[in-house]
Design an enzyme around this catalytic site. Structure first.
Site, mmCIF file in Angstrom:
data_model
loop_
_atom_site.group_PDB
_atom_site.id
_atom_site.type_symbol
_atom_site.label_atom_id
_atom_site.label_comp_id
_atom_site.label_asym_id
_atom_site.label_seq_id
_atom_site.Cartn_x
_atom_site.Cartn_y
_atom_site.Cartn_z
ATOM 1 N N GLU A 177 -7.950 -4.815 5.045
ATOM 2 C CA GLU A 177 -7.908 -4.581 3.595
ATOM 3 C C GLU A 177 -6.834 -5.437 2.929
ATOM 4 O OE1 GLU A 177 -7.897 -0.645 5.208
ATOM 5 O OE2 GLU A 177 -8.698 0.095 3.302
ATOM 6 N N ASN A 219 0.883 -1.169 0.000
ATOM 7 C CA ASN A 219 0.000 0.000 0.000
ATOM 8 C C ASN A 219 0.917 1.215 0.000
ATOM 9 O OD1 ASN A 219 -1.736 2.077 0.534
ATOM 10 N ND2 ASN A 219 -2.807 1.052 2.210
ATOM 11 N N HIS A 243 -12.279 3.168 -0.394
ATOM 12 C CA HIS A 243 -12.242 2.215 0.741
ATOM 13 C C HIS A 243 -12.990 0.925 0.398
ATOM 14 C CE1 HIS A 243 -11.903 5.859 3.667
ATOM 15 N NE2 HIS A 243 -10.707 5.327 3.512
ATOM 16 N N ARG A 253 -9.967 16.543 5.769
ATOM 17 C CA ARG A 253 -10.792 16.834 4.579
ATOM 18 C C ARG A 253 -12.169 17.318 5.021
ATOM 19 N NH1 ARG A 253 -9.852 11.018 2.108
ATOM 20 N NH2 ARG A 253 -7.614 11.003 2.383
ATOM 21 N N ARG A 280 -2.404 -2.017 -3.620
ATOM 22 C CA ARG A 280 -3.621 -1.228 -3.423
ATOM 23 C C ARG A 280 -3.546 -0.031 -4.375
ATOM 24 N NH1 ARG A 280 -4.955 3.433 0.829
ATOM 25 N NH2 ARG A 280 -7.122 3.684 0.233
#
Ligand code: ADP
Length: 401
Positions: A385, A7, A180, A241, A91
């Site tokens: 993940e 990742n 996600h 964010r 990823r």
């Protein structure tokens, strides 16, 4: 099959080495501050043996080299030869409309990945650097790209279309995508597995709450809506964010600050959210501690975060005409009883009742935290993940449908 998952972010790379036959993670680690002086490496083997090191790693090539070195290290590693790595799974954040599923990375795909950079200029270049480095350091080993957007590809058109002229969708693929995906996929399937139910018969709302946060409505195993959009900026309030906002605010602040487009992009991605409201930090642990100490802006950030999540949950109950299970995951979702309580408190009219004690004590473990008589089950399921990336990689390499 033994799969190395990568990742790759702009200044950090997370890795994990997974045996997909047993679904066991053999080791994992993180290299931070790449290209910034004082790179940190933390590595942990499945038997608990750990190591930390500091170095000056300047680029992704050297980062992948370090990871490969530690995998074969006699003291901390788990293999004796790099040939034992059967495949590498990467990823990838954004596939645009180009890739609807995970892909084996060949020359053609590699070129197409560069064309996807425009969709996620903050994420995709770093992902691609990880791929290039891995292709270079492990020639002959298959590399697979697993996209954050894939789980949401079956969202209906009325859920992904923005209110803009249609030709911007047709010609420039501007639409909502969602992110996600591997996390929403994993926790929704795991919830069904734990409950011993067929996921096809369930309505599930999955809340992935970390530095980046998103929520998904999963009906009959399909993500029918999710809160992030064309970019990971839309939706919930996040660490830095802004999430959902009146676009008019962007024009007004950009005008006042004389921002270029890049500066505005940077501002709404990196200086807003919980950090912007609190004026303190994006770290939810600190926000909770400050709110507890009576800091008004920290408490306000916490309230905005939970309130917006509550609104999305109620909306998704409407979208699916009900909900059977709500799942919390990600650093905040797994650990913050405060956020879970503020979000789901006073929702008994919609069939949601928390077991206050179980909620308070649950940290990062698979637990049902709803009350025994709650019509809607509420669960905490730690994110995984990497396992999804490894399983997808193995599936693609073995050529299975
Ligand atoms: P990322 O999106 O970077 O993968 P994580 O999923 O690791 O993020 O989540 C990081 C967030 O989780 C941070 O805001 C951190 O403060 C929060 N977090 C971790 N542990 C706790 C806790 N015990 N209570 C509240 N928040 C926590």
């Amino acid at each position: 099959m033994k799969v190395l998952t990568i990742n790759s972010g702009s200044s950090s790379v997370k890795y994990q080495f997974i045996d997909t036959d047993t679904k066991q993670s053999l080791c994992k680690g993180l290299i931070e501050r790449i290209g910034i002086s004082g790179t940190n490496l933390t590595h942990k083997r499945h038997d608990g043996i750990k190591t930390k090191a500091s170095d000056n790693i300047t680029d992704h090539e050297s980062t992948i080299e370090q990871i490969l070195k530690i995998l074969v290290n006699p003291k901390y590693g788990v293999i004796s030869d790099l040939k034992e790595i059967d495949a590498v799974g990467h990823r990838l954040v954004h596939a645009g409309e180009k890739f609807k599923h995970s892909v084996l990375i060949d020359e053609e795909v590699r070129e197409e990945l560069y064309e996807c950079i425009e969709y996620a200029p903050l994420h995709n270049p770093a992902n691609i650097k990880g791929i290039e480095a891995s292709l270079d350091k492990l020639p002959g080993t298959p590399n697979v790209g697993v996209f954050d957007t894939t789980f949401h590809v079956n969202m209906p058109d009325y859920a992904y279309m923005y209110g803009i002229p249609y030709n911007y969708y047709k010609n420039h693929s501007i639409r909502r995508y969602g992110f996600h995906g591997t996390s929403h996929y994993y926790v929704s399937h795991r919830a069904a597995e734990i409950l011993g139910e067929d996921i096809k018969s369930l309505k599930i709302i999955t809340c992935h709450l970390g530095n980046g946060s998103s929520i998904a409505a999963v009906k009959g195993s399909v993500s029918v809506d999710t809160s992030m959009g064309f970019t990971p900026l839309e939706g919930l309030l996040m660490g830095t964010r802004c999430g959902d906002i009146d676009p008019g605010v962007i024009f007004t602040i950009a005008g006042k600050e004389n921002f270029t487009i890049d500066q505005a992009n940077n501002f709404f991605n990196k200086q807003c959210g919980v950090q912007g409201i609190s004026g303190l930090t994006n770290d939810m642990r600190e926000i909770e501690a400050e709110a507890e100490n009576g800091n008004y802006r920290a408490l306000l950030a916490l309230k905005v975060f939970s309130y917006r999540l509550k609104k999305y949950i109620a909306a998704y109950i409407g979208v699916m005409n009900g909900v059977d299970v709500i799942v919390f995951t990600g650093g905040i979702g797994e650990n913050s009883d405060v956020v879970r309580n503020m979000t789901l408190g006073n929702m008994d009219a919609l069939g949601i009742k928390l077991d206050v004690k179980k909620n308070k004590t649950t940290r990062s473990s698979e637990t049902t935290i709803s009350a025994g008589d709650s019509p809607v089950k509420v669960m905490v399921i730690p994110a995984n993940e990497e396992l999804v990336i490894a399983m997808e990689t193995s599936r693609i390499v073995m050529g299975k449908e």
